[in-house]
Structure formats: structure tokens, C-alpha cells
Enzyme design. Structure first.
Site, PDB file in Angstrom:
ATOM      1  CD  GLU A  85      28.721  48.200   2.116  1.00 25.85           C
ATOM      2  OE1 GLU A  85      29.397  49.108   2.601  1.00 25.85           O
ATOM      3  OE2 GLU A  85      28.729  47.952   0.909  1.00 25.85           O
ATOM      4  CB  CYS A 335      24.802  48.544  -9.470  1.00 25.67           C
ATOM      5  SG  CYS A 335      23.091  48.137  -9.517  1.00 25.67           S
TER       6      CYS A 335
HETATM    7  N1  SAH Z   1      27.318  38.770  -8.821  1.00 25.24           N
HETATM    8  C1  SAH Z   1      25.982  39.068  -9.268  1.00 25.24           C
HETATM    9  C2  SAH Z   1      25.201  39.869  -8.255  1.00 25.24           C
HETATM   10  C3  SAH Z   1      25.739  41.252  -7.996  1.00 25.24           C
HETATM   11  S1  SAH Z   1      24.635  42.377  -8.698  1.00 25.24           S
HETATM   12  C4  SAH Z   1      26.031  39.744 -10.613  1.00 25.24           C
HETATM   13  O1  SAH Z   1      27.122  40.035 -11.083  1.00 25.24           O
HETATM   14  O2  SAH Z   1      24.986  39.938 -11.228  1.00 25.24           O
HETATM   15  C5  SAH Z   1      25.527  43.821  -8.775  1.00 25.24           C
HETATM   16  C6  SAH Z   1      25.296  44.480 -10.101  1.00 25.24           C
HETATM   17  O3  SAH Z   1      26.036  45.698 -10.134  1.00 25.24           O
HETATM   18  C7  SAH Z   1      25.806  43.620 -11.231  1.00 25.24           C
HETATM   19  O4  SAH Z   1      24.961  43.749 -12.346  1.00 25.24           O
HETATM   20  C8  SAH Z   1      27.135  44.253 -11.496  1.00 25.24           C
HETATM   21  O5  SAH Z   1      27.632  43.933 -12.751  1.00 25.24           O
HETATM   22  C9  SAH Z   1      26.786  45.722 -11.325  1.00 25.24           C
HETATM   23  N2  SAH Z   1      27.950  46.561 -11.132  1.00 25.24           N
HETATM   24  C10 SAH Z   1      29.133  46.206 -10.608  1.00 25.24           C
HETATM   25  N3  SAH Z   1      29.983  47.252 -10.615  1.00 25.24           N
HETATM   26  C11 SAH Z   1      29.310  48.281 -11.151  1.00 25.24           C
HETATM   27  C12 SAH Z   1      29.650  49.616 -11.417  1.00 25.24           C
HETATM   28  N4  SAH Z   1      30.850  50.083 -11.118  1.00 25.24           N
HETATM   29  N5  SAH Z   1      28.715  50.418 -11.977  1.00 25.24           N
HETATM   30  C13 SAH Z   1      27.491  49.935 -12.258  1.00 25.24           C
HETATM   31  N6  SAH Z   1      27.100  48.680 -12.026  1.00 25.24           N
HETATM   32  C14 SAH Z   1      28.007  47.856 -11.483  1.00 25.24           C
END
Ligand code: SAH
Length: 344
Positions: A85, A335
């Protein structure tokens, strides 16, 4: 876009050198969606390229637009059948950010994130990553959407630093003037905290923004929610950030999802403020507070008043902090909601 193949066809066809830049301009600057649309080259060449080349490395399976139209998510089917996606979002009027995926699935398995649930399938190629941006460029043009892409963020599916080889090449494509020509400062890479990757970014792209998915500042809690912390704990993460600051004196964004009753108390804010204060360049750290998006399971987002209390506390402690506006929740495009499934 298969750039190498394009070069090969042009060379075999005895085309002059400038032909490549003509075609690249049409694709990367003007956003044409097919070789047949490139009016600056001969009909013969247009047809040849249309026959020999694939414009994008995937097919669109589904498009979803959020109610307020500031976020659009597409599900893409890669040539091997895997699905990823990518999201186009507009945090500001007439400005668009593209959120790209760097892997099919993710190996990190963070408890709160939808991407990890399906496990890790494979790394994306440079082309598959860069094509996500190309796709949105064409989409904006075709649908006569106002504004243009001003930012690219590596915050989709996957951990970019666990696919550094391809991510690095895709960053080069984004920055190269003959291709996308984005300013490095308008690109951000987000990581759950892979020290080697942080140093690689500092070395190769000192101007590209770095975002760290921090979320917890106690090792026991962070390891419970982000298993990667068992390998690269907060001490190692801090050490790599200190190295980063030495190499490129740039602001680093610390992402902090607020989860109800887990990490949203004032005592957590206190620990977060001390964590920030422990850095030699604490003024270069900026906290982005994010209200968690949870579609299923036991985790709940923090109430808004709690987030505000949390923010105010940090502000009083002199920490640079903002609450990030979440967009695209209704299409599971926010996110951590990218799962690569047709779940809508
Ligand atoms: N693996 C990398 C890139 C993914 S970014 C990383 O972890 O940074 C995706 C972002 O969304 C990350 O900051 C992650 O922690 C955040 N994220 C994941 N699940 C989420 C949720 N349920 N609510 C809000 N942010 C979330």
C-alpha cells in the site's frame, strides 16, 4: 520505471543522447502515464517503448479516498502477486505527501502496528519503491488534483533500514535532478531504530530527515511492544543518535504514539523529558506526539485531554514538541494501519 532497460532500448535504436532526458522529463516532471503520450519523441519510438517496456512495476487493485478527501490510499499488486500500500496525504492545502512502503510486510512485529501482523514477505526493489511516487504523480495529473507532491516519507509498510540497498538507490532516484528532483530536505525516512541504518543515512544522505519510532523510553516496556528493542535497546539507539548528530547537525524527529494507560501518564512524560535531556544535542530533538490508531485488539488511543496534558508537560520542560494531526484514519491509511490486505 525500468530506467536501465530504457537506456538499453534507446542505445540499441541508435537514438541521440538527449533522447533519454526528453523522455525522463516527460515521465518525471510532466507526469505522463504512457509512452504514447510523450509528444516530444517520434511515433515509432513511442510505440516501440510502449511494446517493450512496462511503465510501472505494479497494477492498481483498489483506491480508497477518505471522507474529507485529504488522504488517498491505494492497494498495489506487484508482478509476483504480493500486495503493498502507498498513501497520498495532504496535511496542508494544495501540498501532498507521499508515504511509501519499503518492504512487503515487516519483520519487526511491533505489537501496535498492523503491518507486522502478516509477517515479512520480501524487500521491495528500487523500482517498486520509486514507482509509488511516480504513480501518485500520474494520479494527480490524471485526476486534475490541485497542488503537487512536496514531500516523500518512508513511513509505509516495512523497515527501510532493513532494505538499505534498495532504499538507498530509491533515495538517489528521488533526489536526482534528471529524475524526480526532490530536495533531500523534503524527504524523511522513519526507522524503529536500526543503528547501522541511522549511520548509513547520516553518511550518504545528511540532508534527508530522520524520524525515529521511539514510542517508549523504558527498555522493559519498549521490548514488550517493539521486539527489535531486545536487539537494539535504548542505549544503542541513543549512541547511534549521538553519532548522527556528530555527522550531520540536523533535527531528528522522535515519534511517540500515545496508548491509553500504557505510555501516556505524566510520569511517562517525565521519563521522556529526561531521555531527551540526556542528549548532548537535545535542542535537535523534536517530539511528534501521535494519537494511536487501533482498529482491533486491546490497545486504545489516549483521550485528547491526556495528550494535551502530556504535550504541555513536555513544553514546560523545554522540550520541542507537537501533536501530529492524523489523516486518513477512516480508510486505514494512517500510520501503522497499512496491512496490504483488501480489508476495506
Ligand atoms: N518501520 C519503520 C517505518 C514504518 S513508519 C518505523 O517503524 O519507523 C510507520 C509509523 O507508524 C511508525 O512510526 C510506527 O511506529 C507508526 N505506527 C505503527 N502503528 C501505529 C498505530 N497503531 N498508531 C499510530 N502510529 C503507528
Amino acid at each position: 520505471m525500468q530506467i536501465e532497460k530504457l537506456k538499453e532500448i534507446l542505445a540499441n535504436n541508435g537514438e541521440p543522447k538527449f533522447r533519454l532526458s526528453q523522455i525522463q522529463k516527460a515521465i518525471y516532471q510532466d507526469g505522463v502515464s504512457a509512452f504514447l503520450e510523450i509528444s516530444t519523441i517520434s511515433k515509432y519510438l513511442r510505440k516501440l517503448l510502449e511494446k517493450e517496456m512496462k511503465f510501472l512495476s505494479f497494477k492498481v487493485e483498489k483506491i480508497l479516498v477518505s471522507k474529507n478527501q485529504n488522504s488517498i490510499k491505494v492497494l498495489l499488486k506487484l508482478s509476483d502477486g504480493n500486495k503493498i500500500e502507498t498513501v497520498l496525504l495532504s496535511p496542508m492545502k494544495n501540498k501532498w505527501s507521499v508515504c511509501v512502503s519499503s518492504q512487503v510486510g515487516c519483520a519487526l512485529n511491533c505489537v501496535f502496528c498492523a503491518t507486522g501482523k502478516g509477517g515479512f514477505q520480501r524487500n521491495l526493489t528500487t523500482e517498486e519503491i520509486a514507482d509509488q511516487v511516480l504513480f501518485w504523480k500520474q494520479f494527480i495529473k490524471k485526476n486534475k488534483i490541485k497542488g503537487k507532491i512536496s514531500n516523500v516519507v518512508y513511513m509505509g509498510m516495512g523497515e527501510p533500514f532493513l532494505n538499505w540497498k534498495e532504499v538507498k538507490k530509491s533515495l538517489q532516484n528521488l533526489i536526482e535532478l534528471n529524475l524526480f528532483g526532490f530536495g533531500a530536505r523534503s524527504i524523511s525516512v522513519s526507522t524503529a531504530g536500526i543503528p547501522e541504518g541511522i549511520l548509513n543515512l547520516a553518511k550518504n544522505f545528511p540532508q534527508v530527515n530522520l524520524a525515529i519510532s521511539l514510542h517508549f523510553v523504558r527498555n522493559d516496556l519498549r521490548s514488550r511492544f517493539m521486539p527489535i528493542n531486545k536487539i537494539y535497546d535504548l542505549q544503542l539507539l541513543s549512541k547511534s543518535l549521538e553519532e548522527y548528530f556528530k555527522k550531520c547537525n540536523r533535527k531528528v524527529f522522535l515519534e511517540y504514539i500515545l496508548i491509553k494507560n500504557i505510555n501516556d501518564k505524566i510520569s511517562d512524560a517525565e521519563e521522556l523529558a529526561s531521555f531527551v535531556a540526556s542528549f548532548s544535542k537535545k535542542n535537535l530533538l523534536h517530539i511528534n506526539l501521535i494519537r494511536g490508531n487501533f482498529t482491533e485488539g486491546k490497545l486504545k488511543p489516549s483521550p485528547f485531554f491526556q495528550i494535551e496534558e502530556f504535550r504541555k508537560y513536555l513544553e514546560r520542560k523545554g522540550v520541542s514538541v507537537t501533536v501530529r494531526k492524523s489523516v486518513g484514519e477512516d480508510i486505514q491509511g494512517a500510520c501503522g494501519q497499512l496491512a496490504g490486505k483488501v480489508s476495506f
